[in-house]
Design a protein around this motif. Sequence first.
Motif, PDB file in Angstrom:
ATOM      1  N   THR A 200      19.105   6.926  16.394  1.00  0.00           N
ATOM      2  CA  THR A 200      20.290   7.605  15.866  1.00  0.00           C
ATOM      3  C   THR A 200      20.980   8.530  16.860  1.00  0.00           C
ATOM      4  O   THR A 200      21.871   9.265  16.481  1.00  0.00           O
ATOM      5  CB  THR A 200      19.908   8.427  14.629  1.00  0.00           C
ATOM      6  N   SER A 201      20.582   8.510  18.124  1.00  0.00           N
ATOM      7  CA  SER A 201      21.304   9.321  19.105  1.00  0.00           C
ATOM      8  C   SER A 201      21.068   8.764  20.495  1.00  0.00           C
ATOM      9  O   SER A 201      20.018   8.173  20.767  1.00  0.00           O
ATOM     10  CB  SER A 201      20.850  10.778  19.058  1.00  0.00           C
ATOM     11  N   PRO A 202      22.049   8.923  21.393  1.00  0.00           N
ATOM     12  CA  PRO A 202      21.855   8.454  22.770  1.00  0.00           C
ATOM     13  C   PRO A 202      20.657   9.109  23.434  1.00  0.00           C
ATOM     14  O   PRO A 202      19.949   8.472  24.210  1.00  0.00           O
ATOM     15  CB  PRO A 202      23.163   8.866  23.461  1.00  0.00           C
ATOM     16  N   TYR A 203      20.421  10.381  23.121  1.00  0.00           N
ATOM     17  CA  TYR A 203      19.310  11.086  23.747  1.00  0.00           C
ATOM     18  C   TYR A 203      17.986  10.401  23.416  1.00  0.00           C
ATOM     19  O   TYR A 203      17.191  10.082  24.292  1.00  0.00           O
ATOM     20  CB  TYR A 203      19.270  12.541  23.296  1.00  0.00           C
ATOM     21  N   LYS A 204      17.745  10.167  22.124  1.00  0.00           N
ATOM     22  CA  LYS A 204      16.467   9.555  21.744  1.00  0.00           C
ATOM     23  C   LYS A 204      16.405   8.107  22.223  1.00  0.00           C
ATOM     24  O   LYS A 204      15.337   7.610  22.548  1.00  0.00           O
ATOM     25  CB  LYS A 204      16.285   9.639  20.229  1.00  0.00           C
ATOM     26  N   GLY A 205      17.562   7.429  22.259  1.00  0.00           N
ATOM     27  CA  GLY A 205      17.577   6.069  22.768  1.00  0.00           C
ATOM     28  C   GLY A 205      17.100   6.016  24.207  1.00  0.00           C
ATOM     29  O   GLY A 205      16.266   5.187  24.575  1.00  0.00           O
ATOM     30  N   ARG A 206      17.607   6.933  25.045  1.00  0.00           N
ATOM     31  CA  ARG A 206      17.190   6.968  26.452  1.00  0.00           C
ATOM     32  C   ARG A 206      15.729   7.371  26.586  1.00  0.00           C
ATOM     33  O   ARG A 206      14.998   6.848  27.422  1.00  0.00           O
ATOM     34  CB  ARG A 206      18.066   7.953  27.229  1.00  0.00           C
ATOM     35  N   LEU A 207      15.326   8.327  25.745  1.00  0.00           N
ATOM     36  CA  LEU A 207      13.995   8.887  25.887  1.00  0.00           C
ATOM     37  C   LEU A 207      12.904   7.912  25.435  1.00  0.00           C
ATOM     38  O   LEU A 207      11.836   7.827  26.043  1.00  0.00           O
ATOM     39  CB  LEU A 207      13.895  10.182  25.078  1.00  0.00           C
ATOM     40  N   PRO A 264       3.953   6.585  19.907  1.00  0.00           N
ATOM     41  CA  PRO A 264       3.703   7.231  21.209  1.00  0.00           C
ATOM     42  C   PRO A 264       4.640   8.414  21.473  1.00  0.00           C
ATOM     43  O   PRO A 264       4.709   8.901  22.591  1.00  0.00           O
ATOM     44  CB  PRO A 264       3.976   6.097  22.207  1.00  0.00           C
ATOM     45  N   ILE A 265       5.351   8.846  20.471  1.00  0.00           N
ATOM     46  CA  ILE A 265       6.308   9.937  20.641  1.00  0.00           C
ATOM     47  C   ILE A 265       6.105  10.983  19.550  1.00  0.00           C
ATOM     48  O   ILE A 265       5.574  10.690  18.486  1.00  0.00           O
ATOM     49  CB  ILE A 265       7.767   9.415  20.576  1.00  0.00           C
TER      50      ILE A 265
END
Length: 307
Positions: A200-207, A264-265
């Motif tokens: 639901t966000s670019p940040y979490k997608g990258r992470l 794993p997160i």
Amino acid sequence: MAKFRMDPDQKRYFCTLCSAGTITQAARALYLSRQGLSKSMKRLEKQLDAQLFVRGKKGVELTRAGRILLRYLHEEDRLWDTCVADIREIGKTERELVRIGLLSMYVGYREKRELLASFQDDARIGIEVVDGDHDAFWEAIAAGEMEFAFSVKPPDDLGIPSIKLCDDSLSILLSAGDPLAAKKCIDFETDLLGKTVIQTSPYKGRLYETAFRNYGINVELLIHDKNLMLAQVSTSEDCFIIQTEYAKALVTDQVCMRPLVNAPIEMDSMFVFSPALRPMARMVAKKLLAPYGKQGELDAFFDRAEH
């Protein structure tokens, strides 16, 4: 004739001499020599092309030109005092804008409306709720363009303070008709193989994208919310990995929620704020922190910073 403006020293010397009445007393008050003060006043008279003082045995007296100059300098001081008072009065009544970043996964639409409504009658505060992503919030806070945000913990090198709001485990949203919905919990390592997980966000997608793909899980990105696009049309053949508190608000007859295990997160809810949080913004922040019981931690941070 070229324009002439008295410099601050000339004004101070002239007014002190008018008040003292003698060159000697004025020079002593100004920590100047008598010759230095006299030279300065003669230069002023030359620049104005007028005699300002009549010098006698008992001291100096103002000429008509000198009285005019003194009257205008007093008027200038009065106007400046009025100007400062007016500016300070406006500062008391003009709304102070507080920009805050509130992601829906932390603060729902109802809470946002209640926050805005609670300050709408306060003439001192104007609140702007900013949409964005974690990276954008951190960047704006670090640049002094935003007061605070509900986010995840920022990287330490940014130097932005944060307060942990709660341990927020991860859950999964999926269709009520999905075979996995019959299970009490979903095992990340085994149950999601071959599935498409929506972030639901670019940040979490990258992470998290790399971690997901290493487990054979496909990842898609959904940036816009609107209740996660109505839970991606009732999570038809897809599923969301999402923070538990936010997931609860999206459960319907068509959409169910299950705890996610062996992921794993980890994800914690954080309150991220400017180290120079203004008093008005701190008041708004404490209202948002009240449900979490974290107002004291915010006060403690600034108590430490101020001592």
